[in-house]
Design a protein around this motif. Structure first.
Motif, mmCIF file in Angstrom:
data_model
loop_
_atom_site.group_PDB
_atom_site.id
_atom_site.type_symbol
_atom_site.label_atom_id
_atom_site.label_comp_id
_atom_site.label_asym_id
_atom_site.label_seq_id
_atom_site.Cartn_x
_atom_site.Cartn_y
_atom_site.Cartn_z
ATOM 1 N N TYR A 26 -1.406 8.916 4.161
ATOM 2 C CA TYR A 26 -0.006 8.507 4.037
ATOM 3 C C TYR A 26 0.589 8.253 5.419
ATOM 4 C CZ TYR A 26 4.796 8.508 2.314
ATOM 5 O OH TYR A 26 6.081 8.156 1.992
ATOM 6 N N ARG A 27 0.371 9.199 6.321
ATOM 7 C CA ARG A 27 0.905 9.088 7.686
ATOM 8 C C ARG A 27 0.341 7.851 8.382
ATOM 9 N NH1 ARG A 27 -0.074 10.498 12.980
ATOM 10 N NH2 ARG A 27 1.702 11.323 14.119
ATOM 11 N N SER A 28 -0.923 7.578 8.198
ATOM 12 C CA SER A 28 -1.556 6.420 8.817
ATOM 13 C C SER A 28 -0.907 5.123 8.350
ATOM 14 C CB SER A 28 -3.055 6.416 8.508
ATOM 15 O OG SER A 28 -3.661 5.257 9.015
ATOM 16 N N LEU A 64 0.830 -1.204 0.000
ATOM 17 C CA LEU A 64 0.000 0.000 0.000
ATOM 18 C C LEU A 64 0.865 1.255 0.000
ATOM 19 C CD1 LEU A 64 -2.754 1.360 0.128
ATOM 20 C CD2 LEU A 64 -2.762 0.984 2.603
ATOM 21 N N LEU A 65 1.915 1.271 0.806
ATOM 22 C CA LEU A 65 2.811 2.425 0.838
ATOM 23 C C LEU A 65 3.467 2.634 -0.519
ATOM 24 C CD1 LEU A 65 4.166 4.714 2.386
ATOM 25 C CD2 LEU A 65 5.922 3.070 3.100
ATOM 26 N N GLU A 66 3.859 1.563 -1.159
ATOM 27 C CA GLU A 66 4.483 1.666 -2.485
ATOM 28 C C GLU A 66 3.498 2.272 -3.490
ATOM 29 O OE1 GLU A 66 8.053 1.510 -4.259
ATOM 30 O OE2 GLU A 66 7.710 0.694 -2.271
ATOM 31 N N ARG A 67 2.246 1.851 -3.406
ATOM 32 C CA ARG A 67 1.216 2.415 -4.295
ATOM 33 C C ARG A 67 1.012 3.900 -4.022
ATOM 34 N NH1 ARG A 67 -3.396 -2.294 -4.124
ATOM 35 N NH2 ARG A 67 -2.277 -3.774 -5.420
ATOM 36 N N LEU A 68 0.999 4.276 -2.752
ATOM 37 C CA LEU A 68 0.834 5.696 -2.407
ATOM 38 C C LEU A 68 2.018 6.512 -2.925
ATOM 39 C CD1 LEU A 68 -0.512 5.480 1.271
ATOM 40 C CD2 LEU A 68 -1.816 5.953 -0.819
ATOM 41 N N GLU A 69 3.220 5.953 -2.805
ATOM 42 C CA GLU A 69 4.431 6.646 -3.265
ATOM 43 C C GLU A 69 4.388 6.929 -4.770
ATOM 44 O OE1 GLU A 69 7.680 7.573 -2.027
ATOM 45 O OE2 GLU A 69 6.749 7.537 -0.049
ATOM 46 N N HIS A 70 3.804 6.012 -5.525
ATOM 47 C CA HIS A 70 3.805 6.126 -6.985
ATOM 48 C C HIS A 70 2.444 6.521 -7.553
ATOM 49 C CE1 HIS A 70 7.861 4.609 -7.078
ATOM 50 N NE2 HIS A 70 7.494 3.628 -6.280
ATOM 51 N N SER A 71 1.570 7.003 -6.704
ATOM 52 C CA SER A 71 0.221 7.357 -7.138
ATOM 53 C C SER A 71 0.231 8.591 -8.034
ATOM 54 C CB SER A 71 -0.661 7.629 -5.911
ATOM 55 O OG SER A 71 -1.926 8.092 -6.318
ATOM 56 N N ALA A 72 -0.510 8.510 -9.131
ATOM 57 C CA ALA A 72 -0.647 9.665 -10.022
ATOM 58 C C ALA A 72 -1.619 10.681 -9.429
ATOM 59 C CB ALA A 72 -1.138 9.206 -11.391
ATOM 60 N N VAL A 73 -2.457 10.211 -8.529
ATOM 61 C CA VAL A 73 -3.441 11.066 -7.854
ATOM 62 C C VAL A 73 -2.850 11.511 -6.521
ATOM 63 C CG1 VAL A 73 -5.771 11.116 -6.885
ATOM 64 C CG2 VAL A 73 -5.305 9.734 -8.909
ATOM 65 N N PRO A 74 -2.948 12.802 -6.185
ATOM 66 C CA PRO A 74 -2.415 13.261 -4.897
ATOM 67 C C PRO A 74 -3.013 12.467 -3.728
ATOM 68 C CG PRO A 74 -3.080 15.124 -6.247
ATOM 69 C CD PRO A 74 -3.556 13.885 -6.947
#
Length: 120
Positions: free
Chosen positions: A41-43, A25-35
């Motif tokens: 993120y912190r959670s 999930l963190l990897e997906r957030l890091e590379h997300s095209a959507v803000p």
């Protein structure tokens, strides 16, 4: 005997299923095209930190960290006081060290003529 069990520290977790999901999930957030929202993120990072504190270090964890660079960075920062940048690539570390040595050598060469002019 009961008091002894109460003070016993729990053994590290060997099941990395939750850690794997959080790292993914963190990897997906890091590379997300959507803000991504800061709270989301912190959670995820805080949950991952909690998991890292409970999981057993070993081959399974190493493979997970190799697969998910963002999680590896969190892990490395969490354990920095014990192991430094233990998961940073050796090639990058060596290249940085060599570049620093070269810069110091160049700086010392430029400083030497100035030092001899000041003495004469």
């Amino acid at each position: 005997m009961r008091a002894m069990n109460a003070t016993k520290t729990p053994s590290p977790k060997t099941d990395l299923a939750v850690t794997h999901v959080l790292a993914q999930l963190l990897e997906r957030l890091e590379h997300s095209a959507v803000p991504v929202g800061a709270e989301q993120y912190r959670s995820v990072v805080m949950h991952l930190v909690d998991e890292f504190r409970e999981v057993e270090a070993g081959t399974g964890l190493g493979q997970l960290l190799d697969a998910y660079p963002a999680a590896a960075e969190v892990y490395e920062n969490l354990n920095y006081q014990h192991a430094g940048l233990c998961r940073s690539g050796l090639d990058a570390s060596l290249a940085a060290e060599l570049a620093a040595k070269d810069a110091i050598t160049r700086a010392m060469r430029h400083a030497e003529p100035d030092a001899t002019h000041g003495q004469g």
